[in-house]
Scaffold this motif. Structure first.
Motif, PDB file in Angstrom:
ATOM      1  N   ASP A   1      34.928 -53.508 -14.551  1.00  0.00           N
ATOM      2  CA  ASP A   1      33.932 -54.245 -14.577  1.00  0.00           C
ATOM      3  C   ASP A   1      34.383 -55.088 -12.747  1.00  0.00           C
ATOM      4  OD1 ASP A   1      32.670 -54.174 -16.550  1.00  0.00           O
ATOM      5  OD2 ASP A   1      34.599 -54.749 -17.529  1.00  0.00           O
ATOM      6  N   ILE A   2      35.665 -54.834 -12.500  1.00  0.00           N
ATOM      7  CA  ILE A   2      36.237 -55.612 -11.531  1.00  0.00           C
ATOM      8  C   ILE A   2      36.094 -55.122 -10.108  1.00  0.00           C
ATOM      9  CG2 ILE A   2      38.377 -56.959 -10.157  1.00  0.00           C
ATOM     10  CD1 ILE A   2      38.630 -58.198 -12.800  1.00  0.00           C
ATOM     11  N   HIS A   3      36.771 -53.209 -10.088  1.00  0.00           N
ATOM     12  CA  HIS A   3      36.828 -52.792  -9.394  1.00  0.00           C
ATOM     13  C   HIS A   3      35.364 -52.587  -8.772  1.00  0.00           C
ATOM     14  CE1 HIS A   3      38.392 -48.874  -7.279  1.00  0.00           C
ATOM     15  NE2 HIS A   3      37.122 -48.751  -7.592  1.00  0.00           N
TER      16      HIS A   3
ATOM     17  N   LYS B   1      30.740 -53.695  -4.348  1.00  0.00           N
ATOM     18  CA  LYS B   1      29.258 -53.742  -4.381  1.00  0.00           C
ATOM     19  C   LYS B   1      29.005 -52.918  -2.981  1.00  0.00           C
ATOM     20  CE  LYS B   1      27.350 -57.015  -7.319  1.00  0.00           C
ATOM     21  NZ  LYS B   1      27.417 -58.458  -7.530  1.00  0.00           N
ATOM     22  N   HIS B   2      29.656 -53.282  -1.399  1.00  0.00           N
ATOM     23  CA  HIS B   2      29.368 -52.828  -0.287  1.00  0.00           C
ATOM     24  C   HIS B   2      28.917 -51.134  -0.203  1.00  0.00           C
ATOM     25  CE1 HIS B   2      33.208 -52.558  -0.152  1.00  0.00           C
ATOM     26  NE2 HIS B   2      33.175 -51.898   0.316  1.00  0.00           N
TER      27      HIS B   2
ATOM     28  N   ALA C   1      29.162 -43.361  -5.592  1.00  0.00           N
ATOM     29  CA  ALA C   1      29.551 -44.278  -4.487  1.00  0.00           C
ATOM     30  C   ALA C   1      29.339 -43.854  -3.036  1.00  0.00           C
ATOM     31  CB  ALA C   1      30.872 -44.353  -4.473  1.00  0.00           C
ATOM     32  N   GLU C   2      29.009 -44.721  -2.331  1.00  0.00           N
ATOM     33  CA  GLU C   2      28.382 -43.212  -1.126  1.00  0.00           C
ATOM     34  C   GLU C   2      29.466 -44.016  -0.231  1.00  0.00           C
ATOM     35  OE1 GLU C   2      25.045 -45.768   0.409  1.00  0.00           O
ATOM     36  OE2 GLU C   2      23.673 -46.335  -1.432  1.00  0.00           O
TER      37      GLU C   2
END
Length: 98
Positions: free
Chosen positions: A25-27, A32-33, A57-58
Motif C-alpha cells: 500500500d505504501i509502495h 502515484k506519478h 505502471a506507466e
C-alpha cells in the motif's frame, strides 16, 4: 550487468523500516506519478517470502506489466525481490537494512 546502489538514511528503528519497505500500500502511494497499481498476487499489506505481486505502471511512455517475487527474506535485515515477468531480461532488487 548494470548495478544501481541507493543508500537512504532513516532515523527510525530497523523493524519499522523493514516493514514499510515491504508494504504494498505504501509502495503504491509513493508511485502515484507512474499510476502504479498492484493487479494480481499479493495486492495489499506486507509481502513476504514466496509471495509475488504484479504491477501495472506507466514507464518509458507505455503501460508496463511487471511481476516480482520475494525470493529471500530475513527479517529485519534484508529481503530480495526478483522480476519473474516484465520488460527487462532480469531484475534483482536487494533491500538491506542496517
Amino acid at each position: 550487468m548494470p548495478l544501481v546502489e541507493v543508500t537512504t538514511e532513516i532515523y527510525s528503528d530497523i523493524h519499522t523500516c523493514f516493514d514499510l519497505a515491504r508494504n504494498i500500500d505504501i509502495h503504491k502511494e509513493s508511485l502515484k506519478h507512474t499510476n502504479e497499481i498492484p493487479i494480481a498476487g499479493k495486492t495489499s499489506g506486507h509481502i513476504s517470502l514466496g509471495e509475488w505481486v504484479s504491477w501495472e505502471a506507466e514507464h518509458f511512455g507505455m503501460v508496463q506489466h511487471l511481476t516480482s517475487k520475494i525470493t529471500e527474506f530475513n527479517r529485519p535485515n534484508y529481503f530480495v525481490d526478483e522480476m519473474v515477468f516484465g520488460v527487462f531480461k532480469s531484475f534483482k532488487h536487494q533491500h538491506i537494512f542496517k
